[in-house]
Enzyme design. Structure first.
Site, short mmCIF file in Angstrom:
data_model
loop_
_atom_site.label_atom_id
_atom_site.label_comp_id
_atom_site.label_asym_id
_atom_site.label_seq_id
_atom_site.Cartn_x
_atom_site.Cartn_y
_atom_site.Cartn_z
N ASN A 170 95.69 55.96 55.23
CA ASN A 170 97.15 56.08 55.20
C ASN A 170 97.68 57.05 56.24
OD1 ASN A 170 97.62 54.24 53.09
ND2 ASN A 170 97.10 55.79 51.56
N HIS A 172 97.03 60.15 56.50
CA HIS A 172 97.23 61.48 55.92
C HIS A 172 95.91 62.24 55.98
CE1 HIS A 172 100.67 59.30 54.19
NE2 HIS A 172 101.27 60.48 54.16
N CYS A 207 99.78 66.26 54.03
CA CYS A 207 99.82 66.69 55.42
C CYS A 207 99.59 65.46 56.29
CB CYS A 207 98.75 67.75 55.67
SG CYS A 207 98.76 68.44 57.33
#
Length: 273
Positions: A170, A172, A207
């Site tokens: 994803n 991330h 993040c």
């Protein structure tokens, strides 16, 4: 493998993640690393880590064979938990334990969502019938709240940026990277003389690939501790019952606006001679 550098703790976590993923795949859940059930995939739901606690009592040496046991079970209305036990196959000795909490998130809205009965039915059948905890002890360290590390801090590593290998499907940052970032701001005098025995991480926000991160670290004054000096060194904080053990608080935050990404706590013991 007899090195007790911080990256070895990361290696153990990688092994735990792989075993957890293998377990999920073996019972028919997704093979993309997210361990989602059929209903979760239909509704665009994923699991995200909320808390991770790992304790290593003895690091393996080269050629040692390790057995890792894992299982999952229900944890409240919006989550689940996965525990691990690590053993030395030759001796049967427990050399480590770990526990984690996971919450359900909508992949599109990025909002937490309650675990529905349909999803519970899909994974509870593979869980222990009676609750089982890797840390059954009352008031164990995995339950301890992590205080926020406030400025000014003694140690910092600023401007950390995700690499391509740090990202999941994803885009991330994956969980293992956070451990490495936390350890980036550890003082060298502790890294050189001590080994990591316990780490706890509370995940506060995601993040992403373009985020820039600051890693902050400071000694934690534990119960029964005393200050032995005023020179600001990392060895100023010790416990009366174990002068070779040191505890630290950690904070990962966005460089741009200071938003919390992760809170952490670590304990370090003297390296064996």
């Amino acid at each position: 493998m007899n090195e007790t550098l911080p990256h070895f703790h990361i290696y153990i976590y990688l092994c735990m993640q792989e075993v957890g993923g293998n377990h999920a795949q073996s019972v028919g859940f997704s093979r993309d690393g997210f361990a989602t059930s059929p209903t979760m995939r239909k509704l665009h739901l994923i699991w995200v880590t909320a808390r991770m606690h790992i304790e290593v009592y003895k690091y393996p040496a080269w050629s040692d064979v390790i057995e890792i046991e894992t299982w999952c079970q229900n944890e409240g209305r919006i989550g689940t938990r996965r525990d691990w036990i690590l053993k030395d196959v030759a001796t049967g000795e427990v050399i480590g334990r770990a526990t984690s909490k996971w919450v359900m998130m909508n992949e599109d809205t990025r909002r937490l969502q309650k675990v529905s009965d349909d999803v519970k039915e899909e994974y509870l059948v593979f869980c222990p019938r009676e609750p089982r905890l890797a840390f059954p002890e009352e008031n164990n360290k995995s339950l301890k709240k992590i205080s926020k590390l406030e400025d000014p801090v003694q140690y910092s590593r600023l401007g950390l940026m995700p690499r391509r290998a740090d990202l999941d499907m994803n885009q991330h940052v994956n969980n293992v990277t956070y451990i490495g970032w936390v350890l980036e701001s550890m003082p060298e005098e502790i890294i050189d003389t001590h080994e990591l025995q316990t780490i706890t991480l509370d995940y506060r926000r995601e993040c992403q690939r373009d985020d820039v991160v600051d890693s902050l670290t400071g000694p934690e004054l534990a119960e029964g501790s005393k200050i032995e000096g005023t020179n600001g060194s990392a060895t100023a904080i010790t416990r009366e019952d174990d002068l070779d053990c040191h505890q630290f608080l950690h904070l990962l935050r966005l460089s741009s606006d200071g938003q919390e990404i992760n809170r952490g706590r670590t304990e370090w013991r003297k390296k064996p001679t």
